[in-house]
Design an enzyme around this catalytic site. Structure first.
Site, short mmCIF file in Angstrom:
data_model
loop_
_atom_site.label_atom_id
_atom_site.label_comp_id
_atom_site.label_asym_id
_atom_site.label_seq_id
_atom_site.Cartn_x
_atom_site.Cartn_y
_atom_site.Cartn_z
CD GLU A 113 62.76 53.16 83.03
OE1 GLU A 113 62.63 53.34 84.24
OE2 GLU A 113 62.53 54.04 82.17
CD GLU B 30 61.20 56.18 77.06
OE1 GLU B 30 61.67 56.98 77.90
OE2 GLU B 30 60.58 55.16 77.36
#
Ligand code: G3I
Length: 386
Positions: free
Chosen positions: A175, A292
């Site tokens: 991220e 995810e």
């Protein structure tokens, strides 16, 4: 007697007990030894498992593991062994848990995950070395511009080195793009790593990870890059620019992780964005992993569980259908197994309907497979072999 959706857990327990073998090993051997033809759709273990359907297409499939459940819940362990070919720690390999003090590492939890996976013939994803979140308490106040480089390198060498040769893929940097920080390149300048080391922390992390574990696929993992809308389009472009710059600089990077935290109340579609990601990944020679996957349903107006589950399954079907059209995606992992333990059931994520639990995963809270399970399995069946 065939195993139905309703009684499969009871059946599995009985069969395994009768055979006198550990649950996971018994079911897994069964899954791998049988041909994959004419499967009764109600059978969801063995040749009917997610793992068997995925592996028939050359795909890995897995889930994020909650280490407390792995220790305490036998049914959880059995479902993991029956359904998945790859696992990832939901939290146990992150910086905070693995380095609780500057000079103390903690590996009991991560060791437990890797040992369980290996004993059951499964692969492991490493998640993650460098992230702006879930840092240990000592981080602020101890890490400075002067020592940050050494701390980053020591952490990756120590954790990566411990599992060298045993990790399928490492999320090296997680991220790193955050458009809201306002930089033209989209880098998350609010990350402590960026603030200590500047943009070079990314290259440093990948080069160090390569040294620590040369055989792991080094992955860049991010979210908010899945839907066809302006916001996600911007983030997608920034992620792809970052990957291009890394490739051009010779930074060792092998894969893109598309987290895929989706929302069944979204009015946006998939297709353009996923095509853009997959085409770019192919041109850069990167594999893609869905890392995810889960689907929020807090925004669904109806309280009817069957309807909510169908909506969630619809998103699973549409998204994985689109992502698996080409051959770039090599692994599909959900962020958890059963709704009961999803991060999305923390109070922070239940906003519109705080009094009801979200139903984001393929298994119900009692490990009954939901429509999302069957949607995922159908998408594997429709995929080309890779
Ligand atoms: O372990 C402590 C426990 O001792 C304490 O009593 C409790 C009180 O809050 O907290 C526990 O820690 C929590 C931990 O999960 C384990 O349950 C943390 O507060 C909580 O912040 C942490 O959340 C995790 C989050 O990442 C931050 O690491 C979620 O479980 C996990 O699902 C989530 O996963 C992230 C991925 O790593 C990256 N992509 C997004 C994804 C979802 O946010």
């Amino acid at each position: 007697m065939k195993i139905t959706r309703r009684n499969w857990l009871r059946q599995a327990a009985g069969t395994v007990a009768a055979a006198g073998v550990p649950a996971m090993l018994g079911r897994r051997a069964n899954a791998l030894s049988k041909p994959h033809h004419h499967v009764d759709p109600n059978v969801i273990t063995g040749e009917g498992s997610l793992m068997a359907h995925a592996s028939a297409r050359g795909l890995l499939t897995g889930a994020a593991v909650n280490i407390q459940l792995l220790r305490s819940d036998e049914t959880y362990r059995r479902v993991l062994g029956e359904q998945y070919s790859i696992l990832v720690g939901e939290n146990c390999m992150k910086f905070g848990p693995t380095q609780p003090k500057p000079d103390v590492y903690y590996f009991n939890d991560a060791d437990g995950l890797v040992t369980f996976a290996e004993a059951n013939g499964m692969k492991v994803r490493g998640h993650n070395f460098i992230w702006h979140e879930y840092l240990p308490e000592w981080f602020t106040g101890t890490v400075t511009k002067e020592n940050a480089k050494k701390i980053l390198v020591d952490h990756i060498m120590t954790v990566g080195g411990r599992y060298k040769g045993r990790i399928h893929s490492w999320d090296v940097v997680n991220e790193a793009i955050w458009i809201e920080d306002g930089r033209p390149d989209g880098l998350r300048s609010s990350s402590p790593w960026f603030q200590m080391l500047g943009p070079e922390y990314i290259d440093l992390a990948y080069r160090t990870a390569h040294e620590a574990d040369p055989n792991a696929f080094l992955t860049y993992n991010d979210y908010g890059i899945e839907y066809d809308n302006a916001e996600e389009g911007k983030k997608r472009a920034a992620v792809l620019d970052l990957l291009k710059r890394m490739k051009a600089a010779g930074t060792p990077i092998d894969a893109l992780g598309v987290q895929s935290h989706l929302n069944s109340a979204s009015t946006n579609s998939f297709g353009r964005g996923t095509t853009e990601l997959l085409d770019a990944a192919r041109q850069l020679g990167l594999q893609v992993f869905i890392t995810e996957l889960d689907v929020k349903d807090d925004g669904q107006e109806t309280d009817d569980i069957a309807k909510r589950d169908e909506e969630v399954a619809h998103v699973y079907r549409a998204f994985t259908g689109s992502m698996l059209e080409g051959k770039q995606v090599k692994a599909v992992l959900t962020w958890g197994v059963s709704d009961a333990h999803s991060w999305l059931n923390g109070p922070k994520w239940r906003v519109k309907h705080p009094d009801r639990l979200q139903r984001p995963l393929p298994f119900d809270s009692d490990y009954t497979p939901k429509p999302a399970f069957f949607a995922l399995r159908d998408s594997f069946d429709k995929a080309k072999r890779r």
